[in-house]
Design a protein around this motif. Sequence first.
Motif, PDB file in Angstrom:
ATOM      1  N   LYS A 174     -10.638  17.786   3.537  1.00 47.72           N
ATOM      2  CA  LYS A 174     -11.701  16.819   3.794  1.00 47.72           C
ATOM      3  C   LYS A 174     -11.235  15.840   4.860  1.00 47.72           C
ATOM      4  O   LYS A 174     -10.049  15.543   4.961  1.00 47.72           O
ATOM      5  N   ALA A 175     -12.176  15.324   5.611  1.00 49.82           N
ATOM      6  CA  ALA A 175     -11.799  14.402   6.679  1.00 49.82           C
ATOM      7  C   ALA A 175     -12.683  13.163   6.661  1.00 49.82           C
ATOM      8  O   ALA A 175     -13.806  13.194   6.151  1.00 49.82           O
ATOM      9  N   VAL A 176     -12.146  12.085   7.205  1.00 48.54           N
ATOM     10  CA  VAL A 176     -12.957  10.900   7.463  1.00 48.54           C
ATOM     11  C   VAL A 176     -12.765  10.537   8.934  1.00 48.54           C
ATOM     12  O   VAL A 176     -11.906  11.089   9.605  1.00 48.54           O
ATOM     13  N   GLU A 177     -13.577   9.607   9.399  1.00 46.50           N
ATOM     14  CA  GLU A 177     -13.442   9.162  10.778  1.00 46.50           C
ATOM     15  C   GLU A 177     -12.448   8.004  10.799  1.00 46.50           C
ATOM     16  O   GLU A 177     -12.757   6.882  10.431  1.00 46.50           O
ATOM     17  N   GLY A 178     -11.226   8.310  11.215  1.00 46.43           N
ATOM     18  CA  GLY A 178     -10.230   7.253  11.362  1.00 46.43           C
ATOM     19  C   GLY A 178     -10.465   6.493  12.650  1.00 46.43           C
ATOM     20  O   GLY A 178     -11.427   6.762  13.369  1.00 46.43           O
ATOM     21  N   ALA A 179      -9.578   5.541  12.944  1.00 48.16           N
ATOM     22  CA  ALA A 179      -9.756   4.767  14.169  1.00 48.16           C
ATOM     23  C   ALA A 179      -9.592   5.650  15.396  1.00 48.16           C
ATOM     24  O   ALA A 179     -10.202   5.418  16.426  1.00 48.16           O
ATOM     25  N   LYS A 180      -8.752   6.666  15.298  1.00 41.79           N
ATOM     26  CA  LYS A 180      -8.474   7.499  16.471  1.00 41.79           C
ATOM     27  C   LYS A 180      -9.250   8.800  16.448  1.00 41.79           C
ATOM     28  O   LYS A 180      -9.185   9.558  17.410  1.00 41.79           O
ATOM     29  N   GLY A 181      -9.906   9.103  15.357  1.00 46.48           N
ATOM     30  CA  GLY A 181     -10.663  10.341  15.278  1.00 46.48           C
ATOM     31  C   GLY A 181     -10.658  10.904  13.875  1.00 46.48           C
ATOM     32  O   GLY A 181     -10.472  10.175  12.898  1.00 46.48           O
ATOM     33  N   GLU A 182     -10.828  12.206  13.825  1.00 43.61           N
ATOM     34  CA  GLU A 182     -10.980  12.867  12.531  1.00 43.61           C
ATOM     35  C   GLU A 182      -9.646  12.923  11.800  1.00 43.61           C
ATOM     36  O   GLU A 182      -8.732  13.624  12.220  1.00 43.61           O
ATOM     37  N   LEU A 183      -9.551  12.192  10.719  1.00 40.51           N
ATOM     38  CA  LEU A 183      -8.326  12.183   9.929  1.00 40.51           C
ATOM     39  C   LEU A 183      -8.565  13.020   8.684  1.00 40.51           C
ATOM     40  O   LEU A 183      -9.295  12.620   7.782  1.00 40.51           O
ATOM     41  N   GLY A 184      -7.977  14.199   8.664  1.00 39.11           N
ATOM     42  CA  GLY A 184      -8.244  15.120   7.570  1.00 39.11           C
ATOM     43  C   GLY A 184      -7.049  15.310   6.669  1.00 39.11           C
ATOM     44  O   GLY A 184      -5.908  15.096   7.069  1.00 39.11           O
ATOM     45  N   ILE A 185      -7.318  15.700   5.433  1.00 40.27           N
ATOM     46  CA  ILE A 185      -6.233  15.971   4.494  1.00 40.27           C
ATOM     47  C   ILE A 185      -6.539  17.266   3.763  1.00 40.27           C
ATOM     48  O   ILE A 185      -7.662  17.483   3.293  1.00 40.27           O
ATOM     49  N   TYR A 186      -5.540  18.112   3.711  1.00 39.11           N
ATOM     50  CA  TYR A 186      -5.641  19.336   2.928  1.00 39.11           C
ATOM     51  C   TYR A 186      -4.756  19.160   1.703  1.00 39.11           C
ATOM     52  O   TYR A 186      -3.622  18.687   1.809  1.00 39.11           O
ATOM     53  N   MET A 187      -5.297  19.517   0.533  1.00 37.95           N
ATOM     54  CA  MET A 187      -4.482  19.449  -0.675  1.00 37.95           C
ATOM     55  C   MET A 187      -4.675  20.711  -1.483  1.00 37.95           C
ATOM     56  O   MET A 187      -5.784  21.236  -1.588  1.00 37.95           O
ATOM     57  N   ARG A 188      -3.575  21.199  -2.024  1.00 35.28           N
ATOM     58  CA  ARG A 188      -3.674  22.309  -2.968  1.00 35.28           C
ATOM     59  C   ARG A 188      -3.079  21.844  -4.281  1.00 35.28           C
ATOM     60  O   ARG A 188      -1.963  21.309  -4.308  1.00 35.28           O
ATOM     61  N   ALA A 189      -3.847  22.014  -5.342  1.00 33.88           N
ATOM     62  CA  ALA A 189      -3.363  21.614  -6.655  1.00 33.88           C
ATOM     63  C   ALA A 189      -2.698  22.797  -7.331  1.00 33.88           C
ATOM     64  O   ALA A 189      -3.030  23.952  -7.056  1.00 33.88           O
TER      65      ALA A 189
END
Lengths: 357, 552
Positions: free
Chosen positions: B487-502
């Motif tokens: 999932k990503a959000v719009e950070g100050a510099k652009g798309e800041l995404g995080i992938y997580m595996r549980a």
Amino acid sequence: MAGLLQGEAMLPEQIAGLLGLSGTVGAAVGAFIGAFIVGNVMLAQTGVAGPWAKRKITAGFTDRIAVNRIGPFGLFIIVADAIRLLSKELIVPEGADRPSYDLAPLILPASAMLGFAVIPMGNLGPFNIQLADPEAGLALVFAFASIASVSLVMGGYASNNKYSLMGGLRAVAQNIAYEIPLIVTAMSVVVFAGSLQMGEIVAAQTGTLVSVAGVSIPSWFAFVNPFAFVLFLVANMAEIGRNPFDIPEAPTEIVAGYQTEYSSVYFVLFYLGEFLHVFLGGAIMATIFLGGPAGPVLPGFVWFIIKIWAFFLFTQWCRSALPRVRIDQLIEIGWKGMLVLSFANLVLTAIIVGVIA
Amino acid sequence: MSVELPADADAVQTPEEIEAVLGDLVIGRDDHENAPGFIIKPDTVVDALDRLREQAGFDHLSCVTAQEYADRYESIYHLTSYGDRTKEVSIIVPTDKENPVSQSANEVFRTADWHEREAYDLVGIEYDEHPDLRRILLPETWQGHPLGQSYDQDRPQVVPLREHANPLKEDQQADEDDETMFLNIGPHHPATHGVLHIETVLDGEQVVDLEPDIGYLHRCEEQVCQNSTYRYQIMPYPDRWDYISAGLLNEWAYARTAEQLADIEVPEYAQVIRTMGAELCRMAAHFLALGTFALDIYGDFTALFMYSIRDREKVQNILEELTGQRLMFNYFRLGGVVWDLPEPREEFFEMTRDFLDELPTALEEYHDMMTSNEILQMRTVDTGVLPADVAKSYGATGPVARASGIDYDVRRDDPYGYYENLDWDVITEDGCDNFSRLLVRMREVEESAKIVEQCIDLLEDWPEDERNIQSNVPRTIKPDDDAEIYKAVEGAKGELGIYMRADGTEKPARFKIRSPCFSNLQTLPEMSNGEYVPDAIASLGSLDIVLGEVDR
């Protein structure tokens, strides 16, 4: 006694007269003491300007306070900085080209100091603060001022650092591009004054240009030919390498240009030399465009100092407000713009002077 | 094949349609929480991504995640579309344990270059046909791949300076008739805004070739997060990625991903506070970007730099009131925020309103001194040009993409928080140059101010008994085993995404950060080659990178 202190005599002669010396010995001693006084006055000004005034002025432009802890108005920072800078380790990079690496920081301040020899700084009490007034004074002062680029190239090349080398090369390119418009613009003043002698140029500006409601505007060349004044001002900024033309140094691009590898005393000498050149630039401006030491009430020397500090303030204003131009843009402005304009100015001035005279 | 393919690539939406596009390349399905996932063979990566880009409109390779399982390696290509952010697909490329070789996606998406180098560096997957498969974050002499399973975490590795490649060595043996000069810009240089090393080849003053060398600020952020619990321990770390006041934006990236993974609701009131805080952070970050860009162009700590710091300071004060911190906020919690607005609320509102009231005057000043300055225009217009298609290929996002005319903003295109209900615009400029990037940031500050103002209005009128700042979240969060999400959000510099595996425990098995700066920095050579050194420096400044986020 009174005869010896007449306005006509230069400072060395006056000193020799006061000491009761004459002939070769008198000339030598007088010249030495005179030069010592003038040199130290200028060095003292850079001492105030570098560590203190520059910070205060920049702070004024950027809504800050700057040095205020040591001494009244933070003035003792000058002493503290002097000790700090001189006690730092002198780092000489491996592979530096030794004689020229050491000579470069000496040449820069020395060339500026030489330039002050022919500047008429006006009267202070009975003394006429001018060391010499040779017939080719203006040519001489430009010659001295342009030795600076030799120092920058030497320092840039001898440092054995690519940033320094780029800074040195930029300095040459810049100086060649701007020295010609600078001198050609100054020539238009010479055409007006009819002399290269600094004293004559100042004397030619003593008349009144126009009187408006009782206030008489003096015939300073800045008022007579404002176009030449602006041209000269811009070329002068480039010549002394101040913003927006601080391209040989260009921090953020080439770190600090030719002075990247200099530290401690050598750095101080470079720093000093730069300030001396700013003041010399101001002195030339004041002499050929702003009536030299002319001004009401206060002694001429004080007016002269005020004028060169006004120029210094202007350089600091530009530093705070103007972006730096790129090296190729600068060269373009120099060769395609300034050179053409300065020749146009010279030709027009020559025609006008020819028609009037 | 039963599924009819739409004629228009952008109309390909459903997993069935995507599967039809991929056709026989698909060897399995492994859906993620956010997107359908298709498993393909390691030698069909280029083919698959090319089909998805050309026939299904997936023109944005957002991220490449690599990880090691007990029985295999896996590269995941997270694809989405610049035109439609909600359209997502994950392409999963398993490779066997003995010989982890996978085809490089570099041919389709230039951004894969760095992403795959990172995967090689940290996890150990090798990419066939990759143009330059070297370590990117770790020193070249590093032994092993730290995020791989067989890596010995306890063995200390000391890499002395002499073991690093000396870029000068080769250069000094250059040909006699070589006209070019090699120049190291950085790691210590006034214009790199951190520790970045740019290997530059110059022809006189012109840049012939330029290559950013990163990794000086690598702090193993991903591994730190993998060793921390979802509920409490991860949240402080995002503040340290993009540490230039963008903390809340980063926290939101983690909060959004984790909340969706663990199915946590966030109360509306908390969403409004989050939105307000995030936009304040964006303003602070943009102010600093403005100031440092001015520093790069003006070349001194000038009035503009001080003015922008002054305005950033006001935002910092507001954020300090809100969060108790000035830089490392640690304000978000899963399911909400840590505490309500400071009491007395009126004072906080007044303080924020004062700032917003003064903002137009301040921006006017910036425009007077910067954007309308002819020298600045001379320096920035038509320099550092980044055409839209190049920007897309490199996965550029944020102000960098928007200044190239790409109308893409995660806040609007994949809405989260309270953005949907507010009135604001996505700013784009068509110049593609340094000047456009400057303009976009300045105009985005205005938009952020609009958002903050609306949030303030909402918060002021919020009924006292409905001020719910956190939903009920269990003390220990254990998402389902093998649940994966990007999932990503719009950070100050652009798309800041995080992938997580549980993996069924309270800590993520894999935590991957998609840093916008990392992708944006890759475009620097495209912008700078053939230009003058000062323009390359200006372009670097206009990218507004934060090395903490590039290197993580």
